[in-house]
Design an enzyme around this catalytic site. Structure first.
Site, mmCIF file in Angstrom:
data_model
loop_
_atom_site.group_PDB
_atom_site.id
_atom_site.type_symbol
_atom_site.label_atom_id
_atom_site.label_comp_id
_atom_site.label_asym_id
_atom_site.label_seq_id
_atom_site.Cartn_x
_atom_site.Cartn_y
_atom_site.Cartn_z
ATOM 1 N N GLU A 406 0.799 -1.407 0.055
ATOM 2 C CA GLU A 406 -0.100 -0.009 -0.092
ATOM 3 C C GLU A 406 0.850 1.266 -0.137
ATOM 4 O OE1 GLU A 406 -2.522 -3.294 2.024
ATOM 5 O OE2 GLU A 406 -0.534 -2.329 2.015
ATOM 6 N N HIS A 468 -10.548 -4.994 10.169
ATOM 7 C CA HIS A 468 -10.973 -4.663 8.916
ATOM 8 C C HIS A 468 -12.003 -3.633 8.855
ATOM 9 C CE1 HIS A 468 -8.019 -7.850 8.030
ATOM 10 N NE2 HIS A 468 -8.248 -7.764 6.759
#
Length: 657
Positions: A406, A468
């Site tokens: 990322e 998450h």
């Protein structure tokens, strides 16, 4: 080294030293140690036009070790950019063109904002990707340039650089040439304290061409290494240049040369050791000025030759050249808005799915729209159908597989945007935006057109649980100045969000759902007003309360409006797609949407912090100020209070005072 070369290198060194001394702040060590390698790049290789810093086919130079900014400012001044000597004398001062770290858009010739270590490393990889992509589409006669960078020990310690280096090697970015300022010193002392890996072996394992130059002052050896790097047409190159931080000063090879002025005594000693006059400070000998300013004529000639090639290409394919000029100017193609789809009112879909459909509707008319995901494309819906994967075998393809990287993705996407000609996007789950926040923040500082697609944007993610489920993330992104955060309520608002992102001068975040949301029909609702940031989605005569929703909670507000009406309470529903766009509207419009005399209840599946800007001190917020839990998405939403019953109860409490 010739006498003239020696004078040029020392001019760079002591302009840097004098700038740091005058500011009584800064980093003299890197410029003193790296001046020779920088001089070789700028004097013998760099293709650029100081009188036109935006020339499309210039080589890009990145000082990833941005703390050594006086090195870059000295080079820019000496080679003829619009950076007068007086600006070097105002290093680190208010309103100067020579800030403590290089700032894109402020100083002519600065290609990217650096300082946070490792970011420039990734930016350079993005620039090299852009060059390769554009060359594949427009040909080497129009696009043919290198990306050079000076990187430091600190850069190579950062994880973002490791991610970018791994991907650059995999992609075979052969026009990427980095010179590693291997001085073995960081702020705390010798790199032996924390950085003893075999850097050469590491980069060779990434697939880079690695060379070693033992003497950082050997100009010919540095030149030969760069030529070998250029000759390798299959791999990016890292040239390890063994340098001495603070070269020539009593603080040479110590941490004391890194992040503070040498001080009058050490600065004087350095000049004496290297045969440099003590006075005047900021000395540029006439011979040096004449030699370095030759870059102006070289650059003008190089650009003129390129312009001839461009004109020749125009004669054979005018449309191709017109497209190149259009995208390099940052213009969007004619008719692009007509390609944005409209979604049926009776449908329902996750906004991530709608986003993927918008991307694919735009792709045929926007050939420079490209991007990918951090190994999550099937979930983020960011693949362009029918297009290939960018890489060694697909240099003109538009789908990018960034891998589980990322932060590297963020820095690379910024570099692609900074290069010009591309509209890049990078995608991951919203919760993983934390991994790349440094890059997102820099995109906002630089106002580069990076589009961040962050899906799975709330506890609606469900079963994956609190690791998450974003809680604070959307609000945290809203706190970044210049960053436009868009959380659409349905497929049609998602289309409007893409329209806004493409028109915005800087970076944007699209916060998108995993779960399906009912579509808002464009004939029934004024969805086109979403571009104003917030709008009255559904009103009622003599409204008694305003329900403000974003994203998935807009549908909940609409259901609550009906339930309140059944109890005789009239409610207005406002969809707030984008705080930043709404702030930009005039006072009258904002007041027409959120009247001061009506109580307001905001509903968003995230932290409540910040919402009182819109609901006022007497308003209320339904949010979540703690972590989530593993459960099916609808169950999690219910358990955490995102129900019609709770909205109605809280709205009634406001109405009844």
């Amino acid at each position: 080294m010739s006498k003239l070369d020696d004078m040029c290198v020392n001019t760079i060194r002591f302009l840097s030293v004098d700038g740091v001394e005058a500011a009584n702040a800064g980093h003299p060590g890197l410029p003193m140690g790296a001046a020779a390698m920088a001089y070789v790049v700028w004097d013998r290789f760099l293709k650029h036009n100081p009188k036109n810093p935006a020339w499309a086919d210039r080589d890009r130079f990145v000082l990833s070790a941005g703390h050594g900014s006086m090195l870059l400012y000295s080079l820019l001044h000496l080679t003829g950019y619009d950076l007068p000597l007086d600006e070097l004398k105002r290093f680190r001062q208010w309103d100067s063109l020579t800030p403590g770290h290089p700032e894109y858009g402020l100083t002519p010739g600065v290609e990217t904002t650096t300082g946070p270590l490792g970011q420039g490393f990734g930016n350079g990889a993005g620039m090299a990707i852009a060059e390769e992509f554009l060359a594949a589409h427009f040909g080497a006669d129009i696009v043919d340039h290198y990306t050079y960078a000076i990187v430091s020990d600190g850069d190579l310690m950062e994880g973002v650089a490791s991610e970018a280096a791994s991907l650059a090697g995999h992609l075979g970015l052969s026009k990427l040439i980095y010179l590693y300022d291997d001085n073995k010193i960081s702020i705390e002392g010798s790199t032996d304290l924390a950085f003893t890996e075999d850097v050469s072996a590491r980069f060779e394992s990434y697939g880079w061409h690695v060379q070693l130059v033992e003497d950082g002052n050997d100009l010919d050896a540095i030149e030969a290494a760069i030529r070998q790097a250029q000759a390798d047409t299959e791999r990016p190159s890292l040239i390890r240049v063994r340098t001495h931080i603070g070269f020539g000063s009593p603080k040479q090879d110590t941490a004391g040369a890194h992040g503070e002025p040498l001080g009058e005594e050490a600065a004087t000693a350095a000049k004496q050791n290297l045969g440099w006059p003590l006075e005047p400070t900021f000395l540029v000998p006439d011979e040096v000025a004449e030699h370095m300013s030759a870059a102006i004529d070289r650059g003008a000639q190089a650009e003129a030759a390129w312009q001839e090639r461009l004109d020749a290409a125009r004669a054979t394919d005018a449309d191709k050249v017109s497209l190149f000029e259009q995208i390099m100017a940052g213009e969007l193609p004619d008719g692009w808005q007509d390609a944005i789809p409209t979604f049926d009112a009776d449908g329902a879909d996750a906004t991530r799915n709608a986003s993927g459909k918008v991307i694919n509707a735009l792709a045929p008319v926007m050939p420079n729209l490209l991007g990918g995901s951090a190994d999550l494309a099937p979930s983020t819906k960011t693949m362009i159908d029918g297009d290939g994967a960018f890489g060694i075998d697909g240099p003109g393809a538009r789908n990018f597989h960034f891998g589980v990287r990322e932060h590297g993705m963020g820095a690379i996407v910024n570099g692609m945007a900074l290069h010009g000609g591309l509209i890049p996007y990078g995608a991951t789950f919203m919760v993983f935006s934390d991994y790349m926040r440094g890059s997102v923040r820099l995109s906002a500082i630089m106002q580069c057109k990076s589009i961040w697609v962050f899906t799975h944007d709330s506890i609606g993610v469900g079963e994956d649980g609190p690791t998450h489920q974003p809680i604070e993330h959307v609000m945290a992104l809203r706190t970044i100045p210049n960053l436009m955060v868009l959380r659409p309520a349905d497929s049609n608002e998602t289309a409007m969000a893409w329209k806004m992102a493409l028109q915005y001068r800087g970076p944007s975040v699209l916060a998108l759902t995993r779960q399906k949301l009912p579509n808002l029909g464009v004939d029934e609702y004024p969805v086109a007003d979403a571009v104003k940031g917030a709008y009255v989605l559904s009103d009622a005569d003599n409204a008694q309360v305003v329900l403000i929703g974003t994203g998935s909670e807009v549908a909940l507000a609409m259901e609550a409006q009906e339930a309140l009406a059944a109890q005789g309470i009239a409610a207005r529903v406002v969809s707030m797609l984008c705080w930043e766009a709404f702030r930009a509207q005039d006072d009258d419009y904002r007041a027409s949407v959120l009247p001061a005399d009506l109580p307001k209840l905001a509903i968003e599946a995230g932290v409540t912090l910040g919402w009182h800007e819109w609901v006022g001190s007497d308003g209320d917020v339904i949010g979540i100020d703690h972590f989530g839990a593993s459960a099916p998405g609808p169950v999690a939403m219910e358990k955490f209070g995102f129900t019609v019953e709770n909205v109605v109860e809280r709205a009634l409490a406001l109405v009844n005072g």
